[in-house]
Design an enzyme around this catalytic site. Sequence first.
Site, PDB file in Angstrom:
ATOM      1  N   CYS A 152      -1.993   9.154   2.770  1.00 52.69           N
ATOM      2  CA  CYS A 152      -1.807   8.564   1.436  1.00 52.69           C
ATOM      3  C   CYS A 152      -2.889   9.054   0.503  1.00 52.69           C
ATOM      4  O   CYS A 152      -2.671   9.164  -0.700  1.00 52.69           O
ATOM      5  CB  CYS A 152      -1.817   7.046   1.533  1.00 52.69           C
ATOM      6  SG  CYS A 152      -3.231   6.382   2.402  1.00 52.69           S
TER       7      CYS A 152
ATOM      8  N   GLU B  68       0.886  -1.174   0.000  1.00 53.65           N
ATOM      9  CA  GLU B  68       0.000   0.000   0.000  1.00 53.65           C
ATOM     10  C   GLU B  68       0.907   1.201   0.000  1.00 53.65           C
ATOM     11  O   GLU B  68       1.550   1.500   1.014  1.00 53.65           O
ATOM     12  CB  GLU B  68      -0.865  -0.009   1.244  1.00 53.65           C
ATOM     13  CG  GLU B  68      -1.655  -1.277   1.377  1.00 53.65           C
ATOM     14  CD  GLU B  68      -3.114  -1.009   1.665  1.00 53.65           C
ATOM     15  OE1 GLU B  68      -3.411   0.011   2.282  1.00 53.65           O
ATOM     16  OE2 GLU B  68      -3.937  -1.836   1.258  1.00 53.65           O
TER      17      GLU B  68
HETATM   18  P1  NDP Z   1       8.638   4.436   4.251  1.00 52.05           P
HETATM   19  O1  NDP Z   1       8.590   3.742   2.940  1.00 52.05           O
HETATM   20  O2  NDP Z   1       9.775   5.334   4.550  1.00 52.05           O
HETATM   21  O3  NDP Z   1       8.594   3.369   5.430  1.00 52.05           O
HETATM   22  C1  NDP Z   1       7.563   2.388   5.549  1.00 52.05           C
HETATM   23  C2  NDP Z   1       8.030   1.290   6.495  1.00 52.05           C
HETATM   24  O4  NDP Z   1       9.056   0.505   5.867  1.00 52.05           O
HETATM   25  C3  NDP Z   1       8.621   1.781   7.795  1.00 52.05           C
HETATM   26  O5  NDP Z   1       8.249   0.917   8.841  1.00 52.05           O
HETATM   27  C4  NDP Z   1      10.098   1.722   7.499  1.00 52.05           C
HETATM   28  O6  NDP Z   1      10.863   1.677   8.653  1.00 52.05           O
HETATM   29  C5  NDP Z   1      10.193   0.424   6.732  1.00 52.05           C
HETATM   30  N1  NDP Z   1      11.386   0.247   5.915  1.00 52.05           N
HETATM   31  C6  NDP Z   1      12.256   1.182   5.473  1.00 52.05           C
HETATM   32  N2  NDP Z   1      13.220   0.611   4.716  1.00 52.05           N
HETATM   33  C7  NDP Z   1      12.946  -0.721   4.661  1.00 52.05           C
HETATM   34  C8  NDP Z   1      13.543  -1.846   4.010  1.00 52.05           C
HETATM   35  N3  NDP Z   1      14.628  -1.731   3.248  1.00 52.05           N
HETATM   36  N4  NDP Z   1      12.981  -3.065   4.174  1.00 52.05           N
HETATM   37  C9  NDP Z   1      11.861  -3.199   4.920  1.00 52.05           C
HETATM   38  N5  NDP Z   1      11.252  -2.176   5.562  1.00 52.05           N
HETATM   39  C10 NDP Z   1      11.767  -0.942   5.429  1.00 52.05           C
HETATM   40  O7  NDP Z   1       7.236   5.224   4.354  1.00 52.05           O
HETATM   41  P2  NDP Z   1       6.724   6.190   5.512  1.00 52.05           P
HETATM   42  O8  NDP Z   1       6.691   5.466   6.805  1.00 52.05           O
HETATM   43  O9  NDP Z   1       7.429   7.489   5.403  1.00 52.05           O
HETATM   44  O10 NDP Z   1       5.183   6.379   5.075  1.00 52.05           O
HETATM   45  C11 NDP Z   1       4.757   7.366   4.201  1.00 52.05           C
HETATM   46  C12 NDP Z   1       4.343   6.738   2.883  1.00 52.05           C
HETATM   47  O11 NDP Z   1       3.362   5.757   3.097  1.00 52.05           O
HETATM   48  C13 NDP Z   1       3.714   7.734   1.918  1.00 52.05           C
HETATM   49  O12 NDP Z   1       4.216   7.539   0.628  1.00 52.05           O
HETATM   50  C14 NDP Z   1       2.224   7.365   1.982  1.00 52.05           C
HETATM   51  O13 NDP Z   1       1.504   7.748   0.833  1.00 52.05           O
HETATM   52  C15 NDP Z   1       2.284   5.894   2.176  1.00 52.05           C
HETATM   53  N6  NDP Z   1       1.042   5.402   2.754  1.00 52.05           N
HETATM   54  C16 NDP Z   1       0.199   4.655   1.971  1.00 52.05           C
HETATM   55  C17 NDP Z   1      -1.011   4.210   2.463  1.00 52.05           C
HETATM   56  C18 NDP Z   1      -1.927   3.401   1.625  1.00 52.05           C
HETATM   57  O14 NDP Z   1      -2.877   2.859   2.172  1.00 52.05           O
HETATM   58  N7  NDP Z   1      -1.737   3.285   0.325  1.00 52.05           N
HETATM   59  C19 NDP Z   1      -1.429   4.534   3.831  1.00 52.05           C
HETATM   60  C20 NDP Z   1      -0.475   5.317   4.568  1.00 52.05           C
HETATM   61  C21 NDP Z   1       0.714   5.723   4.027  1.00 52.05           C
HETATM   62  P3  NDP Z   1      11.415   3.014   9.335  1.00 52.05           P
HETATM   63  O15 NDP Z   1      10.298   4.011   9.369  1.00 52.05           O
HETATM   64  O16 NDP Z   1      11.774   2.505  10.673  1.00 52.05           O
HETATM   65  O17 NDP Z   1      12.554   3.462   8.456  1.00 52.05           O
END
Ligand code: NDP
Length: 457
Positions: free
Chosen positions: A263, A229
Site C-alpha cells: 500500500c 485502510e
Molecule cells: P480487495 O479490496 O480486493 O480485498 C480486500 C478484502 O476484502 C479481501 O479479504 C476480500 O476478499 C474482501 N472482499 C472483497 N469483496 C468484499 C465485499 N463485497 N464485502 C466484504 N469483503 C470483501 O483488496 P486486495 O486484497 O487486493 O488488497 C490490495 C489493496 O489493499 C491495495 O489497494 C492496497 O493498497 C490495499 N492495502 C492497504 C493497506 C493500508 O494499510 N492502507 C495495507 C495493505 C494493502 P477476497 O480476497 O477473498 O476477494
Amino acid sequence: MTVLSVHNPATGERIADVTADDAASVAAKAARARAAQPAWAAQPLGARKACIERFRNALEADVEELAQTLTAEVGKPIRQARNEIDGLRGRIDFFLDAVERAVSPETVFADAAMTERIGHDPLGVVANISAWNYPYFVGGNVFVPALLTGNAVLYKPSEYATLTGLHIDRRLHAAGVPEAIFATVVGAGAVGAALLDQPVDGVFFTGSAATGKRVAAAVGPRLVRLQLELGGKDPTYVADDADPKAAAESLADGAMYNTGQSCCSVERIYVHERIHDEFVRHFVATVAGFRIGDPLADGSYIGPLTRRPQLDVLDAQVADALAKGATLAAGGKRIERAGNWFAPTVLTNVDHMMAVMRDESFGPIIGIQRVQSDDEALALMNDTRYGLTAGVYTRDEARAARLLRAVRAGSVYWNCCDRVSPRLPWSGHGDSGVGVTLSTYGIQTFTRPRAWHLRPA
Ligand code: NDP
C-alpha cells in the site's frame, strides 16, 4: 460445501483445496463470538497478554514453515516473507509494551466532591477483513490489539492468503485464545459480504478503495466503528540537492519491494530537472540488478504478482503511457513463463494525463516525472485522490519540512520511503481510507471511552 482452491502464483499450480464458509457458518461463528466475548474481556489484561506473547513465540519458532507457506500462496520472495513474519513479532512487542498505557483508566480530575475518570471498554465483536499483500502485518495490526483490549475477532483473510490465515488461526488457538474469540472465516468476497451482515460492533477493513467503498456503503447505516485502510498512489520528490545515486537506490527498493505490491510502495517519482537524468540512470541500473526468479530461492528479489488480473492493469498502464508519449526505460511487458510475471518497469517523460501517474499500479512499475521547482513537485504530489504516504529527498531539513507539512498524506518521509513503524499512527486521507492503526491510537481504536463521574456519598 464450497471448496476454495489455492494456486501458486509463481507456477499457476493448484497447491491446496480448503473448505470455505457459507452464510450459515459465518452466522454461527458470529453468535459464538458474541456469547464468549464478555468472559474474554473480564480476564485480567495480563492473561490476554500471555496468550499473545505465546503466539509471538510461535511465530519465531515456526518462521521457516510460515514463510514457505506465504511464499507458496502469494509469491512473496522468501527473504521478504521471513522479514514480514519477523516484523510482526516486532509489532507485537510494541503492542504488548504499549497496551497498558493506551487503555489504563485515567483520572483526569479529582477534588473532594468529584472524581472524573476515562475508562476504555472493548468494542465487543469486531470483523477483521484483511488483504493478501502483507497478511501478517495488515491482519496483525487489527487482531493483536483487538484481542489484547478484550474484543472477539471474526477474521477473514484474503482468499489469496487463506493458508496463512489458517496458520495464524491455529497458532492463536494453541497460544490460548479461545476458538470462539478468534474465529476465521474462509472464502472469497461473498464470504466477506456475509460477515458484514453479522451484528458486529466494528469493521476493520484493509484492501482496495473500490471494495472499501462498498464496505462503507454496507456498514455505514449500522453506525458501528468503521476503519478502512485502502490503497495509495504514493509520491516522492527528489530535490536538486539530493544525492541522485543514494536516492535512486532507496527509491528503486521502495517501488519494487514485495514486487511493488505494498500500500505504501513508491508509485510516483518527481525529480528536479538538474539531477533528473543522472537519477534515472542510477534508478535503471539498480532495477537491472534486481534478481527476478523463483520466490523460494534465497536470492530472488522480484517474484510473481499475486493476482493474475493485475497483469492486465499493468499492460494497460504501459500501453496508455506509451501512447501518450512516455519513454520506456526498462521492462514494459510480461515475462513469458508459467505464473504471473511482469518485468520491473520504468517509465520516464510521464505526466498526469497518464493512468500510471493517477491510478494505483500495485506492481513493479514506476513513472518518473521531471519537474522544475519544489512548488511544481508539491502541486503534483497533491494531485491525487489518495493520501497514504509521501516523501522528499533533500539534504535540507527545513526544505523537507516545508514540503512535508503541505503534502496531504498520513505518513511523510524525509530521505526514506516505504516504511511503517508500530510506534507511529498509520492512516490515510481521501481514497486511502479512514481510521488509524498502530501506535497507541491504533490500540485505543478497539475500545470506546467511558466517562466516569464519581461523587462520594
Ligand atoms: P480487495 O479490496 O480486493 O480485498 C480486500 C478484502 O476484502 C479481501 O479479504 C476480500 O476478499 C474482501 N472482499 C472483497 N469483496 C468484499 C465485499 N463485497 N464485502 C466484504 N469483503 C470483501 O483488496 P486486495 O486484497 O487486493 O488488497 C490490495 C489493496 O489493499 C491495495 O489497494 C492496497 O493498497 C490495499 N492495502 C492497504 C493497506 C493500508 O494499510 N492502507 C495495507 C495493505 C494493502 P477476497 O480476497 O477473498 O476477494
